[in-house]
Design a protein around this motif. Structure first.
Motif, PDB file in Angstrom:
ATOM      1  N   VAL A  45      -6.408   2.695  -8.330  1.00  0.00           N
ATOM      2  CA  VAL A  45      -6.097   4.103  -8.078  1.00  0.00           C
ATOM      3  C   VAL A  45      -5.195   4.633  -9.188  1.00  0.00           C
ATOM      4  O   VAL A  45      -4.462   3.884  -9.831  1.00  0.00           O
ATOM      5  CB  VAL A  45      -5.402   4.300  -6.713  1.00  0.00           C
ATOM      6  CG1 VAL A  45      -6.359   4.019  -5.573  1.00  0.00           C
ATOM      7  CG2 VAL A  45      -4.153   3.432  -6.603  1.00  0.00           C
ATOM      8  N   THR A  81      -2.509  -0.015  -9.614  1.00  0.00           N
ATOM      9  CA  THR A  81      -2.165   1.376  -9.882  1.00  0.00           C
ATOM     10  C   THR A  81      -2.204   1.613 -11.381  1.00  0.00           C
ATOM     11  O   THR A  81      -1.656   0.841 -12.160  1.00  0.00           O
ATOM     12  CB  THR A  81      -0.768   1.735  -9.335  1.00  0.00           C
ATOM     13  OG1 THR A  81       0.227   0.870  -9.918  1.00  0.00           O
ATOM     14  CG2 THR A  81      -0.733   1.578  -7.815  1.00  0.00           C
ATOM     15  N   ARG A 109       3.327   7.800 -10.045  1.00  0.00           N
ATOM     16  CA  ARG A 109       4.612   7.610  -9.362  1.00  0.00           C
ATOM     17  C   ARG A 109       4.665   6.316  -8.548  1.00  0.00           C
ATOM     18  O   ARG A 109       5.536   6.150  -7.691  1.00  0.00           O
ATOM     19  CB  ARG A 109       4.894   8.804  -8.446  1.00  0.00           C
ATOM     20  CG  ARG A 109       5.029  10.128  -9.202  1.00  0.00           C
ATOM     21  CD  ARG A 109       5.391  11.257  -8.272  1.00  0.00           C
ATOM     22  NE  ARG A 109       5.517  12.520  -8.985  1.00  0.00           N
ATOM     23  CZ  ARG A 109       5.838  13.688  -8.420  1.00  0.00           C
ATOM     24  NH1 ARG A 109       6.032  13.723  -7.099  1.00  0.00           N
ATOM     25  NH2 ARG A 109       5.935  14.776  -9.143  1.00  0.00           N
ATOM     26  N   ALA A 110       3.765   5.415  -8.820  1.00  0.00           N
ATOM     27  CA  ALA A 110       3.742   4.150  -8.080  1.00  0.00           C
ATOM     28  C   ALA A 110       5.066   3.415  -8.217  1.00  0.00           C
ATOM     29  O   ALA A 110       5.685   3.415  -9.281  1.00  0.00           O
ATOM     30  CB  ALA A 110       2.603   3.270  -8.589  1.00  0.00           C
ATOM     31  N   GLU A 167       0.840  -1.204   0.000  1.00  0.00           N
ATOM     32  CA  GLU A 167       0.000   0.000   0.000  1.00  0.00           C
ATOM     33  C   GLU A 167       0.870   1.247   0.000  1.00  0.00           C
ATOM     34  O   GLU A 167       0.570   2.227  -0.690  1.00  0.00           O
ATOM     35  CB  GLU A 167      -0.929  -0.016   1.210  1.00  0.00           C
ATOM     36  CG  GLU A 167      -2.047  -1.063   1.107  1.00  0.00           C
ATOM     37  CD  GLU A 167      -2.796  -1.278   2.408  1.00  0.00           C
ATOM     38  OE1 GLU A 167      -3.778  -2.038   2.408  1.00  0.00           O
ATOM     39  OE2 GLU A 167      -2.393  -0.687   3.438  1.00  0.00           O
ATOM     40  N   SER A 177      -5.604   8.789 -15.625  1.00  0.00           N
ATOM     41  CA  SER A 177      -7.047   8.667 -15.408  1.00  0.00           C
ATOM     42  C   SER A 177      -7.700   7.879 -16.539  1.00  0.00           C
ATOM     43  O   SER A 177      -8.620   7.077 -16.305  1.00  0.00           O
ATOM     44  CB  SER A 177      -7.675  10.064 -15.320  1.00  0.00           C
ATOM     45  OG  SER A 177      -7.166  10.775 -14.206  1.00  0.00           O
ATOM     46  N   SER A 223      -1.957   6.491 -10.040  1.00  0.00           N
ATOM     47  CA  SER A 223      -0.697   6.784  -9.351  1.00  0.00           C
ATOM     48  C   SER A 223       0.462   6.727 -10.334  1.00  0.00           C
ATOM     49  O   SER A 223       1.118   5.692 -10.489  1.00  0.00           O
ATOM     50  CB  SER A 223      -0.462   5.791  -8.207  1.00  0.00           C
ATOM     51  OG  SER A 223       0.727   6.110  -7.510  1.00  0.00           O
ATOM     52  N   ALA A 249       2.124   4.627  -3.505  1.00  0.00           N
ATOM     53  CA  ALA A 249       2.450   6.058  -3.520  1.00  0.00           C
ATOM     54  C   ALA A 249       1.223   6.973  -3.456  1.00  0.00           C
ATOM     55  O   ALA A 249       1.371   8.198  -3.535  1.00  0.00           O
ATOM     56  CB  ALA A 249       3.309   6.417  -4.733  1.00  0.00           C
ATOM     57  N   VAL A 250       0.026   6.424  -3.317  1.00  0.00           N
ATOM     58  CA  VAL A 250      -1.190   7.194  -3.065  1.00  0.00           C
ATOM     59  C   VAL A 250      -2.029   6.377  -2.082  1.00  0.00           C
ATOM     60  O   VAL A 250      -1.838   5.169  -1.960  1.00  0.00           O
ATOM     61  CB  VAL A 250      -2.008   7.458  -4.357  1.00  0.00           C
ATOM     62  CG1 VAL A 250      -1.217   8.314  -5.339  1.00  0.00           C
ATOM     63  CG2 VAL A 250      -2.455   6.154  -5.004  1.00  0.00           C
ATOM     64  N   PRO A 251      -2.956   7.017  -1.381  1.00  0.00           N
ATOM     65  CA  PRO A 251      -3.777   6.252  -0.437  1.00  0.00           C
ATOM     66  C   PRO A 251      -4.570   5.138  -1.138  1.00  0.00           C
ATOM     67  O   PRO A 251      -5.277   5.386  -2.113  1.00  0.00           O
ATOM     68  CB  PRO A 251      -4.723   7.316   0.143  1.00  0.00           C
ATOM     69  CG  PRO A 251      -3.976   8.603  -0.012  1.00  0.00           C
ATOM     70  CD  PRO A 251      -3.227   8.465  -1.304  1.00  0.00           C
TER      71      PRO A 251
END
Length: 240
Positions: free
Chosen positions: A33, A58, A37-38, A15, A62, A35, A19-21
């Motif tokens: 999600v 990830t 930059r995951a 998680e 969008s 992300s 790199a994002v919630p």
């Protein structure tokens, strides 16, 4: 430590790397999600980690997330790390994996005796370790990740030459990512188990959770012999 306690730590690790919630615990069992930059996949790729029937995904943008969510609706968490199944739902241009994710703590670790073999320590920049990487070839050396370890290298020699080595890189959430490499002409002799056992023992002594990520069945068998438990899998995909 119980399996559930290890799983909690492993979930927190991945998680965080998203790199994002995001959370594995969602109503559908799969969380998608956006992300860019995951850290669970190369930049611009889709990353999937499935653990015990739940998954996080990830997306690099969008627009990609829209297509991924539509595909997720037709696949289980385990199906998302199956390239054949995923390829029926999404246009795949390139795939890395899947890699099995296995973990062990001090309670589950099964050390392997070195027997008549001597296990030495070397610094990662030692020229003798570099020679092993060269002998193994670019692909196997890169797959092993041995040149990125932050621990000492635990090596086995024959005739003065390093023929097997293991170490680990410290990841977030106090995780030790294991790296093992054996010279091509010495594989199948149990050397990876001995060198790997020394590296795992060192990581556990430092209070780290040991992680073994592998695609090859031979590597997965070494991990299982040392007490690692496979909790899931990781897949990275570049979409067309």
């Amino acid at each position: 430590m119980s399996t559930d306690a290890v799983l909690v730590r492993v979930r927190a690790l991945w998680e965080g790397l998203a790199a994002v919630p995001v959370s594995f615990s969602s109503a559908t069992g799969v969380s998608v999600v956006v992300s860019p930059r995951a850290l669970i996949c190369p930049p611009g790729w889709m990353g999937v980690v499935a653990l015990q029937g739940e998954a996080i995904v990830t997306a690099p943008s969008s627009g990609a997330a829209v297509a991924i969510r539509a595909a997720v609706a037709r696949l289980s968490a385990d199906g998302l790390v199956d390239p054949d199944l995923l390829g029926r739902a999404l246009p795949l241009a390139e795939v890395l994996g899947p890699a099995a994710l296995a973990y062990v703590d001090g309670d589950g670790f099964r050390p392997v005796s070195a027997g008549s073999l001597a296990v030495e320590r070397l610094a990662v920049e030692d020229s003798e370790l570099r020679q092993l990487l060269m002998v193994a070839g670019d692909q196997d050396a890169a797959e092993s990740g041995l040149d990125e370890i932050t621990s000492p290298a635990f090596v086995i020699r024959d005739g003065g030459k390093v023929i097997a080595a293991a170490g680990y890189r410290v990841w977030p959430s106090r995780t030790a990512h294991l790296c093992v490499l054996t010279a091509p002409d010495r594989r199948g002799q149990g050397l990876a188990r001995v060198a790997g056992s020394a590296a795992v023992a060192h990581a556990l002594e430092g209070g780290l959770l040991a992680q073994w990520r592998a695609r090859a069945s031979e590597s997965r068998r070494v991990a299982l012999a040392l007490g690692f438990r496979e909790l899931g899998a990781q897949l990275s995909v570049r979409l067309s």
